[in-house]
Write a protein that holds these residues in place. Structure first.
Motif, PDB file in Angstrom:
ATOM      1  N   GLU A 177      -0.476   7.893  11.285  1.00  0.00           N
ATOM      2  CA  GLU A 177       0.613   7.173  10.654  1.00  0.00           C
ATOM      3  C   GLU A 177       1.334   6.360  11.714  1.00  0.00           C
ATOM      4  O   GLU A 177       1.585   6.808  12.820  1.00  0.00           O
ATOM      5  N   THR A 178       1.667   5.138  11.344  1.00  0.00           N
ATOM      6  CA  THR A 178       2.310   4.215  12.264  1.00  0.00           C
ATOM      7  C   THR A 178       3.556   3.669  11.594  1.00  0.00           C
ATOM      8  O   THR A 178       3.539   3.361  10.413  1.00  0.00           O
ATOM      9  N   ARG A 179       4.613   3.505  12.320  1.00  0.00           N
ATOM     10  CA  ARG A 179       5.859   3.003  11.779  1.00  0.00           C
ATOM     11  C   ARG A 179       5.962   1.503  12.033  1.00  0.00           C
ATOM     12  O   ARG A 179       5.787   1.037  13.146  1.00  0.00           O
ATOM     13  N   GLN A 180       6.252   0.741  10.978  1.00  0.00           N
ATOM     14  CA  GLN A 180       6.404  -0.700  11.129  1.00  0.00           C
ATOM     15  C   GLN A 180       7.760  -1.007  11.717  1.00  0.00           C
ATOM     16  O   GLN A 180       8.759  -0.376  11.380  1.00  0.00           O
ATOM     17  N   PRO A 233       3.505  -8.031  10.459  1.00  0.00           N
ATOM     18  CA  PRO A 233       4.856  -7.669  10.881  1.00  0.00           C
ATOM     19  C   PRO A 233       4.844  -6.327  11.605  1.00  0.00           C
ATOM     20  O   PRO A 233       4.263  -5.356  11.130  1.00  0.00           O
ATOM     21  N   GLY A 234       5.464  -6.282  12.763  1.00  0.00           N
ATOM     22  CA  GLY A 234       5.420  -5.080  13.599  1.00  0.00           C
ATOM     23  C   GLY A 234       4.458  -5.224  14.750  1.00  0.00           C
ATOM     24  O   GLY A 234       4.415  -4.370  15.632  1.00  0.00           O
ATOM     25  N   ASP A 264       5.727   2.426   5.370  1.00  0.00           N
ATOM     26  CA  ASP A 264       6.804   1.475   5.099  1.00  0.00           C
ATOM     27  C   ASP A 264       6.476   0.072   5.590  1.00  0.00           C
ATOM     28  O   ASP A 264       7.317  -0.619   6.150  1.00  0.00           O
ATOM     29  N   PHE A 265       5.218  -0.321   5.401  1.00  0.00           N
ATOM     30  CA  PHE A 265       4.819  -1.694   5.737  1.00  0.00           C
ATOM     31  C   PHE A 265       5.703  -2.686   4.997  1.00  0.00           C
ATOM     32  O   PHE A 265       6.105  -3.718   5.524  1.00  0.00           O
ATOM     33  N   THR A 291       4.769  -0.140  -5.981  1.00  0.00           N
ATOM     34  CA  THR A 291       4.083   0.339  -4.785  1.00  0.00           C
ATOM     35  C   THR A 291       5.057   1.116  -3.926  1.00  0.00           C
ATOM     36  O   THR A 291       6.275   0.901  -3.997  1.00  0.00           O
ATOM     37  N   ASP A 292       4.525   2.027  -3.109  1.00  0.00           N
ATOM     38  CA  ASP A 292       5.365   2.769  -2.180  1.00  0.00           C
ATOM     39  C   ASP A 292       5.553   2.028  -0.861  1.00  0.00           C
ATOM     40  O   ASP A 292       6.317   2.457  -0.003  1.00  0.00           O
ATOM     41  N   GLY A 293       4.832   0.924  -0.668  1.00  0.00           N
ATOM     42  CA  GLY A 293       5.020   0.110   0.517  1.00  0.00           C
ATOM     43  C   GLY A 293       4.160   0.474   1.711  1.00  0.00           C
ATOM     44  O   GLY A 293       4.233  -0.184   2.748  1.00  0.00           O
ATOM     45  N   ASP A 294       3.315   1.519   1.596  1.00  0.00           N
ATOM     46  CA  ASP A 294       2.442   1.892   2.716  1.00  0.00           C
ATOM     47  C   ASP A 294       1.202   1.004   2.751  1.00  0.00           C
ATOM     48  O   ASP A 294       0.750   0.515   1.712  1.00  0.00           O
TER      49      ASP A 294
END
Length: 286
Positions: free
Chosen positions: A4-7, A197-198, A256-257, A273-276
């Protein structure tokens, strides 16, 4: 479990890698904008004239209604949408595709790292069929197959735009031998040097949705496929199929993309969508 990676986004502005292009004004651009708006207003005026001339047609009103619908659905409303979306819809990457009329389309819900040959091989192994290009023949065939409920595994999909261009290719899985119901996903190759983004680099972005029926678009009244609202379920179906068919594939999840949201796509269908954003790594596939 996938990594898992955080944007992360730049503070005080749009996400990094999503900068707007400055608009350049010139006499040619001004003339182009004028005629663009003029054509839209002229098509609306034509529809009004047809409506006013239709009074007293009797049974001819039925034929007029068909002609009027074709005019409004395939000329007036698309032209009006192009005018409004040019004004209001941003032209930088926001995680959404766009229709040919400029409306926000299906969400970008999948990314892939790997070559085009690896991607084609993984999709074929997972039971996906590459969709035909839109031609007069393929258009007539999907209309006939839908009306008579005949199988058409390679049925074309409508064009959606990302990076200012139509999808590079699309794949689908027909359900119950009925082209009105199908899993389908479109792929775009990312421009050289472009980052999500990110600051994440990927080779391909994709938008996967499930067609549940055929109906009319809420925004243009055109005949189109209606999609299932749960785009996350379709995203997970695609990822699970790729990983099952290609054990060497790995999945990295960007949490949270985009923010989770409820919205509508270009056909007016509800989407959520959950945004992932899963990133499928195909590097281990020969």
């Amino acid at each position: 479990m996938p990594d898992e990676t955080r944007q992360e986004t730049g503070a005080g502005g749009p996400p990094m890698g999503a900068r707007t292009r400055s608009r350049r004004w010139s006499p040619g651009a001004a003339a182009d904008s004028f005629f663009f708006v003029f054509a839209g207003l002229a098509s609306i005026w034509l529809a009004v004239l047809l409506a006013s001339e239709s009074m007293g047609l009797g049974w001819g009103l039925l034929w007029f209604a068909v002609v009027f619908w074709l005019l409004v659905a395939y000329l007036v409303l698309p032209r009006l949408n192009r005018i409004l979306t040019r004004i209001y819809v941003p032209d930088y990457f926001i995680g959404r595709t766009r229709t040919s009329d400029g409306l926000l389309g299906d969400p970008v819900n999948l990314a892939v790292n790997g070559s085009e040959r690896q991607l084609h091989a993984a999709l074929a192994a997972a039971g996906w069929t590459r969709a035909d290009e839109i031609t007069l023949g393929s258009t007539w065939r999907i209309v006939a197959a839908t009306l008579f409920r005949q199988s058409y595994d390679e049925a074309p999909v409508s064009p959606l735009f990302l990076f200012g261009r139509v999808q590079d290719f699309a794949y689908q899985q027909e359900v119950e031998d009925n082209p009105a119901k199908r899993h389908h996903v479109r792929f775009w190759r990312c421009p050289d040097g472009w980052m999500l983004p990110g600051g994440y680099r990927v080779d391909w972005l994709a938008a996967g949705t499930f067609d549940r029926a055929v109906g009319l678009s809420l925004f243009t009244l055109q005949i189109t496929h209606k999609i299932d609202a749960d785009t996350d379920r379709e995203r997970d179906h695609i990822v699970a199929g790729l990983c099952s068919a290609a054990p060497a594939a790995r999945v990295r999840l960007i949490r949270d993309f985009s923010s989770g949201y409820h919205a509508r796509n270009g056909g007016g269908d509800t989407i959520q969508t959950d945004g992932d954003l899963p990133v499928v790594e195909l590097g281990g596939i020969p």
